[in-house]
Design a protein around this motif. Structure first.
Motif, mmCIF file in Angstrom:
data_model
loop_
_atom_site.group_PDB
_atom_site.id
_atom_site.type_symbol
_atom_site.label_atom_id
_atom_site.label_comp_id
_atom_site.label_asym_id
_atom_site.label_seq_id
_atom_site.Cartn_x
_atom_site.Cartn_y
_atom_site.Cartn_z
ATOM 1 N N VAL A 1 -1.499 -1.348 -4.135
ATOM 2 C CA VAL A 1 -2.556 -0.350 -4.180
ATOM 3 C C VAL A 1 -1.930 1.000 -3.848
ATOM 4 C CG1 VAL A 1 -4.766 0.412 -3.240
ATOM 5 C CG2 VAL A 1 -4.274 -2.036 -3.449
ATOM 6 N N VAL A 2 -2.195 1.993 -4.694
ATOM 7 C CA VAL A 2 -1.568 3.302 -4.533
ATOM 8 C C VAL A 2 -2.625 4.340 -4.188
ATOM 9 C CG1 VAL A 2 -0.033 5.002 -5.551
ATOM 10 C CG2 VAL A 2 0.107 2.612 -6.277
ATOM 11 N N MET A 3 -2.522 4.892 -2.989
ATOM 12 C CA MET A 3 -3.384 5.986 -2.574
ATOM 13 C C MET A 3 -2.803 7.303 -3.096
ATOM 14 S SD MET A 3 -5.687 4.318 -0.915
ATOM 15 C CE MET A 3 -6.595 5.595 -0.019
ATOM 16 N N VAL B 1 0.871 -1.181 0.000
ATOM 17 C CA VAL B 1 0.000 0.000 0.000
ATOM 18 C C VAL B 1 0.903 1.225 0.000
ATOM 19 C CG1 VAL B 1 -1.733 1.322 1.247
ATOM 20 C CG2 VAL B 1 -1.882 -1.177 1.187
ATOM 21 N N MET B 2 0.817 1.993 -1.072
ATOM 22 C CA MET B 2 1.627 3.197 -1.207
ATOM 23 C C MET B 2 0.751 4.429 -0.975
ATOM 24 S SD MET B 2 4.333 1.582 -2.055
ATOM 25 C CE MET B 2 4.878 0.079 -2.866
ATOM 26 N N GLY B 3 1.362 5.458 -0.443
ATOM 27 C CA GLY B 3 0.623 6.695 -0.219
ATOM 28 C C GLY B 3 1.475 7.695 0.524
ATOM 29 N N ALA C 1 1.333 -9.240 -10.823
ATOM 30 C CA ALA C 1 0.336 -8.824 -9.838
ATOM 31 C C ALA C 1 -0.220 -7.465 -10.227
ATOM 32 C CB ALA C 1 0.973 -8.772 -8.453
ATOM 33 N N PRO C 2 -1.445 -7.155 -9.830
ATOM 34 C CA PRO C 2 -2.072 -5.897 -10.248
ATOM 35 C C PRO C 2 -1.469 -4.666 -9.576
ATOM 36 C CG PRO C 2 -3.497 -7.102 -8.750
ATOM 37 C CD PRO C 2 -2.365 -8.019 -9.080
ATOM 38 N N LEU C 3 -1.503 -3.558 -10.316
ATOM 39 C CA LEU C 3 -1.142 -2.232 -9.813
ATOM 40 C C LEU C 3 -2.412 -1.399 -9.855
ATOM 41 C CD1 LEU C 3 0.662 0.158 -9.037
ATOM 42 C CD2 LEU C 3 1.369 0.315 -11.438
ATOM 43 N N VAL C 4 -2.917 -1.031 -8.672
ATOM 44 C CA VAL C 4 -4.224 -0.384 -8.580
ATOM 45 C C VAL C 4 -4.047 1.036 -8.055
ATOM 46 C CG1 VAL C 4 -6.561 -0.559 -7.672
ATOM 47 C CG2 VAL C 4 -5.210 -2.645 -8.032
ATOM 48 N N LEU C 5 -4.468 2.020 -8.853
ATOM 49 C CA LEU C 5 -4.406 3.420 -8.468
ATOM 50 C C LEU C 5 -5.783 3.868 -7.990
ATOM 51 C CD1 LEU C 5 -2.431 4.786 -11.554
ATOM 52 C CD2 LEU C 5 -1.495 3.964 -9.394
ATOM 53 N N VAL C 6 -5.853 4.406 -6.790
ATOM 54 C CA VAL C 6 -7.128 4.842 -6.210
ATOM 55 C C VAL C 6 -7.283 6.353 -6.381
ATOM 56 C CG1 VAL C 6 -8.523 4.943 -4.120
ATOM 57 C CG2 VAL C 6 -7.042 2.965 -4.526
ATOM 58 N N ASP C 7 -8.411 6.771 -6.967
ATOM 59 C CA ASP C 7 -8.789 8.169 -7.149
ATOM 60 C C ASP C 7 -8.421 8.652 -8.548
ATOM 61 O OD1 ASP C 7 -9.392 10.866 -7.122
ATOM 62 O OD2 ASP C 7 -8.465 11.264 -5.191
ATOM 63 N N PRO C 8 -9.330 8.494 -9.521
ATOM 64 C CA PRO C 8 -9.059 8.941 -10.904
ATOM 65 C C PRO C 8 -8.717 10.427 -10.996
ATOM 66 C CG PRO C 8 -11.013 7.556 -10.819
ATOM 67 C CD PRO C 8 -10.639 7.832 -9.406
ATOM 68 N N GLU C 9 -9.396 11.253 -10.205
ATOM 69 C CA GLU C 9 -9.111 12.684 -10.261
ATOM 70 C C GLU C 9 -7.645 12.958 -9.971
ATOM 71 O OE1 GLU C 9 -9.190 16.781 -10.457
ATOM 72 O OE2 GLU C 9 -10.722 15.362 -11.162
ATOM 73 N N HIS C 10 -7.097 12.281 -8.986
ATOM 74 C CA HIS C 10 -5.699 12.509 -8.607
ATOM 75 C C HIS C 10 -4.739 11.965 -9.655
ATOM 76 C CE1 HIS C 10 -2.491 13.318 -5.655
ATOM 77 N NE2 HIS C 10 -1.925 12.220 -6.136
ATOM 78 N N TRP C 11 -4.949 10.715 -10.083
ATOM 79 C CA TRP C 11 -3.953 10.033 -10.921
ATOM 80 C C TRP C 11 -4.147 10.254 -12.420
ATOM 81 C CZ3 TRP C 11 0.045 9.256 -8.316
ATOM 82 C CH2 TRP C 11 -0.005 8.812 -6.996
ATOM 83 N N GLU C 12 -5.301 10.748 -12.830
ATOM 84 C CA GLU C 12 -5.508 11.021 -14.249
ATOM 85 C C GLU C 12 -5.390 12.501 -14.594
ATOM 86 O OE1 GLU C 12 -8.490 7.255 -15.227
ATOM 87 O OE2 GLU C 12 -9.297 9.296 -15.158
ATOM 88 N N VAL D 1 -2.714 -2.720 -14.875
ATOM 89 C CA VAL D 1 -2.910 -1.400 -14.278
ATOM 90 C C VAL D 1 -4.404 -1.106 -14.223
ATOM 91 C CG1 VAL D 1 -2.496 1.077 -14.475
ATOM 92 C CG2 VAL D 1 -0.677 -0.554 -15.051
ATOM 93 N N HIS D 2 -4.884 -0.734 -13.042
ATOM 94 C CA HIS D 2 -6.297 -0.442 -12.831
ATOM 95 C C HIS D 2 -6.418 0.904 -12.125
ATOM 96 C CE1 HIS D 2 -7.275 -4.763 -13.577
ATOM 97 N NE2 HIS D 2 -6.093 -4.931 -13.017
ATOM 98 N N VAL D 3 -7.348 1.730 -12.560
ATOM 99 C CA VAL D 3 -7.659 2.985 -11.878
ATOM 100 C C VAL D 3 -9.075 2.869 -11.338
ATOM 101 C CG1 VAL D 3 -7.834 5.489 -12.076
ATOM 102 C CG2 VAL D 3 -6.177 4.246 -13.483
ATOM 103 N N VAL D 4 -9.237 3.018 -10.024
ATOM 104 C CA VAL D 4 -10.534 2.796 -9.393
ATOM 105 C C VAL D 4 -10.919 4.007 -8.553
ATOM 106 C CG1 VAL D 4 -10.204 0.294 -9.369
ATOM 107 C CG2 VAL D 4 -9.521 1.667 -7.376
ATOM 108 N N GLY D 5 -12.212 4.071 -8.246
ATOM 109 C CA GLY D 5 -12.733 5.244 -7.560
ATOM 110 C C GLY D 5 -12.579 5.242 -6.061
ATOM 111 N N ASP D 6 -12.478 4.056 -5.441
ATOM 112 C CA ASP D 6 -12.392 4.015 -3.978
ATOM 113 C C ASP D 6 -11.695 2.738 -3.533
ATOM 114 O OD1 ASP D 6 -14.346 1.915 -4.045
ATOM 115 O OD2 ASP D 6 -15.936 3.422 -4.054
ATOM 116 N N VAL D 7 -11.474 2.643 -2.216
ATOM 117 C CA VAL D 7 -10.696 1.520 -1.695
ATOM 118 C C VAL D 7 -11.464 0.208 -1.800
ATOM 119 C CG1 VAL D 7 -9.349 2.995 -0.170
ATOM 120 C CG2 VAL D 7 -11.451 1.962 0.686
ATOM 121 N N ASP D 8 -12.773 0.259 -1.728
ATOM 122 C CA ASP D 8 -13.551 -0.970 -1.868
ATOM 123 C C ASP D 8 -13.360 -1.572 -3.256
ATOM 124 O OD1 ASP D 8 -14.807 -0.954 0.731
ATOM 125 O OD2 ASP D 8 -15.987 0.739 0.025
#
Length: 365
Positions: A282-284, A147-149, A311-322, A344-351
């Motif tokens: 998972v990257v916050m 978990v990165m952040g 393994a997957p790389l998941v970025l949380v918060d499209p506004e921040h990472w896009e 690589v996946h960009v998702v809206g929340d931690v769930d």
């Protein structure tokens, strides 16, 4: 074979097994004095620090062993055979943070008089290699999610609460949560993984908000966390790992990780954290340091062979990472036509992040 358990060494000597190839790491050899003085051939034996009676050390060297002496001038045990705990790093906190082993180790690592001292450099390298070995043993076979952040997420903030909920959900799903071991989102994820249930997690976040940051008073920040920690758990099994560094002296370690692999070298620390995130990352939202870690991992994924299971790389918060920091578009461009693009996946929340991991990299049942 490494031995850092005195009972194992005692059994080995009692069985009169050969010593060639043994590495005795950070052991008190005093209880085994008679058995070791009876050894006639010790070629291939290496003793790494610990407590070595003078007669034993002299005898083993004469019999062909290599004996590395302890290094009392270092503020930490450079031959340690286990990970740190928060209690160990913060020992003496009642006298202020500057009195703790953690603070002393940072000052030693940044001492300009020792920058070009070959002996000090060697001691730090031995320490970091010992920590890597202990980390390998601790995490062996476990489904680790990194978990990165950023460190700037204050306790009680929305970002902090999201990271805490992420850590709790990951641990509940059977993953081991690994972070950079510092404050902010890192602390929150380790806290979430340590919490026995959501009620105690929410209470812990509320209490911690009374000291929102480690600045300007690390002692107050850590002291409150140690008090809260005792009311959070206990979590069962190994759920949480912190991998911090003394390179960033302004980032003290958080107290919620069950195991702490703290390094002098930030480069070794960063690579070690990413290499052990075998079940995904998972990257916050974060800033420069988090971006660096994302692309360090992306480089690994970009050059992975086609047969490698990524393994997957998941970025949380499209506004921040896009948009705010357009990392996701660059990853998409790099990943076009390569395996990187599939993980690589960009998702809206931690769930949603946990759902991606559960679908693409489920922990063993």
């Amino acid at each position: 074979m490494e031995i850092h358990d005195p009972a194992v060494l005692a059994r080995w000597l009692q069985a009169r097994k050969p010593l060639a190839g043994l590495r005795l790491q950070d052991l008190d050899l005093t209880p085994c004095t008679d058995a070791l003085l009876a050894v006639t051939h010790a070629h291939g034996l290496v003793v790494l620090g610990g407590v070595v009676p003078t007669a034993v050390g002299d005898h083993l060297r004469a019999a062909g062993a290599v004996v590395f002496p302890a290094a009392p001038e270092a503020p930490v045990d450079v031959y340690r055979g286990r990970l740190y705990t928060a209690d160990e790093l913060y020992a003496g906190l009642e006298r202020g943070y500057d009195a703790t082993p953690d603070a002393r180790a940072y000052r030693w690592s940044r001492d300009r008089r020792l920058e070009r001292d070959a002996y000090a450099t060697l001691l730090r390298a031995i320490h970091d290699d010992s920590v890597t070995d202990a980390l390998d043993e601790w995490a062996d076979g476990l489904p680790v999610v990194g978990v990165m952040g950023g460190h700037a997420a204050d306790r009680g903030s929305a970002g902090y609460r999201d990271a805490a909920r992420l850590g709790h959900r990951l641990a509940g799903a059977g993953y081991v949560v690994a972070t950079g071991g510092g404050p902010g989102a890192m602390e929150a994820a380790n806290l979430g993984a340590a919490a026995a249930d959501e009620v105690r997690l929410e209470d812990a976040v509320r209490r911690l908000a009374a000291v929102p940051s480690f600045l300007p008073d690390v002692a107050a920040w850590a002291r409150l966390a140690l008090q809260v920690r005792d009311a959070v758990g206990p979590a069962t099994g190994r759920t949480s790992l912190g991998i911090p560094t003394w390179f960033y002296g302004h980032e003290p370690p958080n107290v919620f990780a069950q195991g702490v692999a703290k390094y002098f070298s930030n480069a070794i620390r960063e690579d070690g954290l990413l290499a052990r995130a075998t079940a995904g990352v998972v990257v916050m939202p974060g800033a420069a340091g988090t971006v660096q870690e994302v692309f360090q991992l992306a480089t690994r994924l970009y050059y992975a062979t086609p047969a490698t299971a990524l393994a997957p790389l998941v970025l949380v918060d499209p506004e921040h990472w896009e948009r705010r920091l357009p990392v996701a578009p660059l990853l998409a461009a790099l990943g076009a036509g390569r395996s990187l693009g599939d993980v690589v996946h960009v998702v809206g929340d931690v769930d949603a992040a946990v759902d991606v991991l559960a679908r693409t990299s489920p922990p063993p049942s």
